[in-house]
Design a protein around this motif. Structure first.
Motif, PDB file in Angstrom:
ATOM      1  N   GLN A   1     -19.278 -14.718  28.912  1.00 55.19           N
ATOM      2  CA  GLN A   1     -19.500 -15.475  30.207  1.00 55.19           C
ATOM      3  C   GLN A   1     -20.358 -16.804  29.986  1.00 55.19           C
ATOM      4  N   ASN A   2     -21.351 -16.475  28.895  1.00 57.79           N
ATOM      5  CA  ASN A   2     -22.205 -17.759  28.559  1.00 57.79           C
ATOM      6  C   ASN A   2     -21.355 -18.854  27.762  1.00 57.79           C
TER       7      ASN A   2
ATOM      8  N   ALA B   1     -23.859  -0.424  25.706  1.00 63.89           N
ATOM      9  CA  ALA B   1     -24.541  -1.521  25.551  1.00 63.89           C
ATOM     10  C   ALA B   1     -24.087  -2.722  24.976  1.00 63.89           C
TER      11      ALA B   1
ATOM     12  N   ASP C   1     -21.954 -10.426  28.757  1.00 65.55           N
ATOM     13  CA  ASP C   1     -23.007 -11.379  29.080  1.00 65.55           C
ATOM     14  C   ASP C   1     -22.614 -12.687  28.233  1.00 65.55           C
TER      15      ASP C   1
ATOM     16  N   ASN D   1     -21.715  -4.636  27.566  1.00 64.40           N
ATOM     17  CA  ASN D   1     -22.659  -5.263  28.382  1.00 64.40           C
ATOM     18  C   ASN D   1     -23.045  -6.657  27.469  1.00 64.40           C
ATOM     19  N   ALA D   2     -23.475  -6.439  26.317  1.00 68.19           N
ATOM     20  CA  ALA D   2     -23.457  -7.687  25.522  1.00 68.19           C
ATOM     21  C   ALA D   2     -22.431  -8.615  25.546  1.00 68.19           C
TER      22      ALA D   2
ATOM     23  N   LYS E   1     -17.501 -10.539  34.790  1.00 64.11           N
ATOM     24  CA  LYS E   1     -17.590 -10.964  33.483  1.00 64.11           C
ATOM     25  C   LYS E   1     -16.531 -10.397  32.664  1.00 64.11           C
TER      26      LYS E   1
END
Lengths: 438, 292
Positions: free
Chosen positions: A414-415, A404, A411, A407-408, A209
């Motif tokens: 990548q989406n 946090a 994620d 990580n958001a 990621k």
């Protein structure tokens, strides 16, 4: 008699259980270190256990060189190498949990923060070695040594590394793409041309990621030199405009076919071989890829700056560097029996490792200055960085500390490479994370 | 032997070692996990008591919904494929008239002994959207159903669950086959003599008598689905984004990627409770069927 036997059985059972359970416990105060006590050291050998990266040529050669130099400088110090494994520093954390920390260990900023809370890292602020190391730093790389909380936890060897876009000049010429690509519209156009000719426009190992995050950060830094540092502040509850624009641009590039359909399941080996076999027009990775790409593609390969919304913005922002400095490097365990020596050795290992990278590998991305010439056979792409980018670098991105939010971003970037996930979804998810964390 | 069974001291002596080991390796960690779930703890520093805050945060975590849904889909795919198909294959292989039964039994069991990593890599290649075997097959058969199997937010979890179902179907098959063979053939023969067709006899005689085997198979399939992890990790790393997260993946993320062990313990407690609940429900359903 019967009563006595029962008591004896009860005591035996309690002892057995207690031993069993205490064996599972940990004691962070247990000392590590395999050498003599510092006070008694005198001229006798001091053994230091060093947990360091030593798994390939890039990591083992600089370390081995530093250890060789240490033998000359401090002949009474003997290094016992404990090779690090690529496990996100879980082994190191296990050492900390069981009170078996090595005297010196190499680690990154997230791990340093955890180890700092549990008092498993020595604060280096007041050591004389630290002030000397500080003086030796290259300009602009202070963030590699001094943490956001103004403490020094580790001595870094490398400087601030960053991401660039590599491209295959032969394929670009064949397909008719003008370089440099300056705007993201030109990038989308290039993607279409490459795709129409049967090439993968941009090879990206998006199963990891961080690389999609780095790509996104590249677009963000065109208008926001601080990069992700801008969302790491209290009160920032919504994604700033530059971030929204970057998300929309990344989505448009995905829709233009820049990334392979299977990008989020492609690992480094697959992505790099697509580029090196001439099946992909572009490839994205850090500047450390220069050596491999030059070796495999020779003069066919070059790198470009990140595209912007228009040419004026591109010219204005091309020297905003897509890379943030975070504290990392050789740290010292407070439980080391030879702490004073360990601090000196940690700084020495970092300096000499940097020296090897600079003078033997020709890498100018090092933390401490090196008073040795850079070798003549530096790859042309690296020479471009030395001559063109580093002297003109206007600003490095800032570090994002909040795990946090990080990580958001990981994620959701990548989406963005997958159909059915819009830039609006990205903004909505990030706003939720920012609202919660800031 | 009877003397020993009636002797409580002898029983205690023989049971004690097993009890101690069981307590140390299972009960103690479970209790510790429950205990730690009430703390804010990074795995190394001194834990700070935080009451129910981890649980409050957990029930507002968007990952929880995704993980529960994925766990349920995973379990459903395992039940349908492993138990459904496993039963049919077990009945076929148990029939003495089936030719090549030994070969079939071995063939069904072979994937079980393969490494999960190897199997996942194999299926990653087969699921490749451009060069993969699955899409090529659809293309050859002129069926317009080519998909981006592992990148689709809706289908990827089914595609991944199928890999687990395919690999471990042989294990469930072995249990079901043993269950079929444990039923005396006389019952089946009596039913067929009374005019039942073969499949009808299986439906009314064999399957009801395999209740205990099914109960065990259901518990394995459903708890495996709820706690699925390895296939997601290898095939998509939980992505794209968090599309393929399960409760176990959440534990992995919070404990090892974010050093938030207290919160990871809360997720673990939820995982254990859901698995226990699923086991209780399965037992209840099968026991009720038996009483009826």
């Amino acid at each position: 008699m019967k009563m006595n036997r029962n008591r004896f059985s009860a005591i035996l059972l309690t002892l057995t259980l207690s031993i069993g359970l205490t064996a599972c416990g940990s004691n962070n105060s247990a000392s590590s270190g395999s050498g003599n006590s510092e006070g008694n050291a005198g001229n006798s050998t001091i053994k230091l256990k060093v947990y360091a990266q030593h798994f390939d040529e890039d990591t083992s050669k600089p370390f081995d060189y530093a250890v060789e130099q240490l033998k000359k400088e401090m002949p009474n110090v003997q290094i016992e190498l404990d090779p690090a494994v690529q496990d996100g520093y879980q082994k190191l954390k296990t050492y900390a949990a069981t009170g078996n920390m090595p005297d010196i260990y190499f680690t990154d900023w997230p791990t340093l923060q955890t180890l700092s809370k549990s008092k498993n890292v020595e604060l280096l602020d007041d050591y004389e070695t630290t002030s000397e190391f500080k003086k030796s730093l290259n300009p602009g790389v202070d963030s590699r040594l001094v943490a956001p909380d103004n403490h020094v936890y580790a001595y870094p060897d490398t400087g601030i590394e960053f991401q660039i876009i590599y491209y295959n000049k032969s394929i670009f010429d064949k397909v008719g793409i003008q370089t440099p690509i300056k705007t993201f519209d030109q990038m989308a156009d290039a993607a279409k041309k490459l795709k129409d000719d049967g090439y993968v426009p941009m090879s990206i190992f998006a199963k990891e990621k961080w690389i999609t995050t780095a790509f996104y950060n590249g677009l963000v830094t065109r208008e926001q030199p601080e990069g992700f540092g801008a969302v790491d502040q209290k009160g920032v509850k919504e994604l700033p405009e530059a971030f929204v624009t970057a998300a929309q641009q990344m989505k448009k590039l995905q829709e233009a076919g820049l990334f392979d359909a299977n990008a989020t399941n492609t690992n480094y080996d697959q992505a790099s071989s697509l580029f090196y076999q001439g099946k992909a027009g572009m490839f994205v990775n850090g500047q450390w890829e220069i050596y491999s790409s030059q070796e495999k593609l020779g003069d066919q390969v070059d790198w470009m700056y990140w595209p912007a919304k228009d040419e004026a913005t591109y010219e204005q922002s091309k020297y905003f560097i897509n890379g943030a400095g975070s504290p990392a490097g050789y740290a010292v365990s407070p439980s080391s029996k030879n702490k004073e020596t360990a601090v000196k050795v940690a700084a020495f290992l970092a300096s000499k490792s940097a020296e090897y990278r600079y003078s033997q590998l020709g890498s100018p991305i090092v933390a401490p200055k090196v008073d040795k010439p850079i070798p003549a056979n530096v790859p042309a792409m690296m020479q471009r960085i030395v001559n063109e980018l580093l002297p003109n670098a206007q600003k490095y991105a800032l570090l994002l500390n909040n795990t946090a939010i990080q990580n958001a971003i990981n994620d959701n970037t990548q989406n963005l490479l997958v159909g059915g996930f819009s830039a609006d979804d990205f903004v909505k998810n990030l706003n939720r994370a920012l609202d919660k964390e800031n | 032997m009877n003397n020993y069974l009636g002797n409580k001291k002898a029983l205690a002596i023989f049971l004690l070692p097993a009890l101690i080991i069981y307590s140390v390796v299972l009960i103690y960690p479970v209790l510790q996990t429950v205990f730690r779930s009430f703390y804010d703890w990074d795995g190394l520093s001194t834990p700070v008591f935080s009451g129910l805050s981890n649980y409050k945060e957990l029930f507002g975590d968007p990952l929880l919904g995704t993980s529960l849904k994925n766990g349920a889909i995973f379990a459903l795919v395992l039940v349908v494929f492993q138990i459904g198909l496993g039963t049919v294959l077990a009945l076929i292989c148990a029939d003495p008239r089936t030719r090549g039964r030994k070969l079939l039994k071995t063939a069904y069991f072979v994937p079980v002994v393969l490494s999960v990593t190897v199997v996942c890599q194999l299926w990653i290649a087969m699921y490749d959207p451009t060069n993969g075997l699955i899409n090529r097959l659809f293309s050859l058969l002129h069926i317009p159903y080519e998909q981006n199997w592992l990148n689709s937010p809706t289908q990827s979890i089914i595609a991944i669950a199928f890999v687990n179902a395919w690999q471990f179907m042989g294990y469930q098959f072995a249990l079901l086959y043993a269950g079929v063979k444990a039923i005396p053939e006389d019952y089946f023969e009596a039913a067929t003599i009374d005019g039942c067709s073969k499949w009808r006899a299986h439906l009314h005689v064999t399957l009801p008598l395999m209740r205990e085997t099914f109960k065990f198979c259901f518990v394995i399939a459903i708890t495996s689905g709820i706690g699925a992890f390895v296939q997601m990790l290898i095939m998509t790393n939980g992505g794209p984004g968090t599309t393929n997260y399960t409760l176990t993946f959440m534990i992995y993320r919070y404990a090892f990627m974010e050093s938030n062990y207290g919160y990871a313990c809360a997720v673990s407690v939820l995982l254990v409770l859901i698995s226990l609940l699923a086991t209780l429900v399965i037992n209840k359903v099968f026991d009720r069927g038996q009483q009826a």
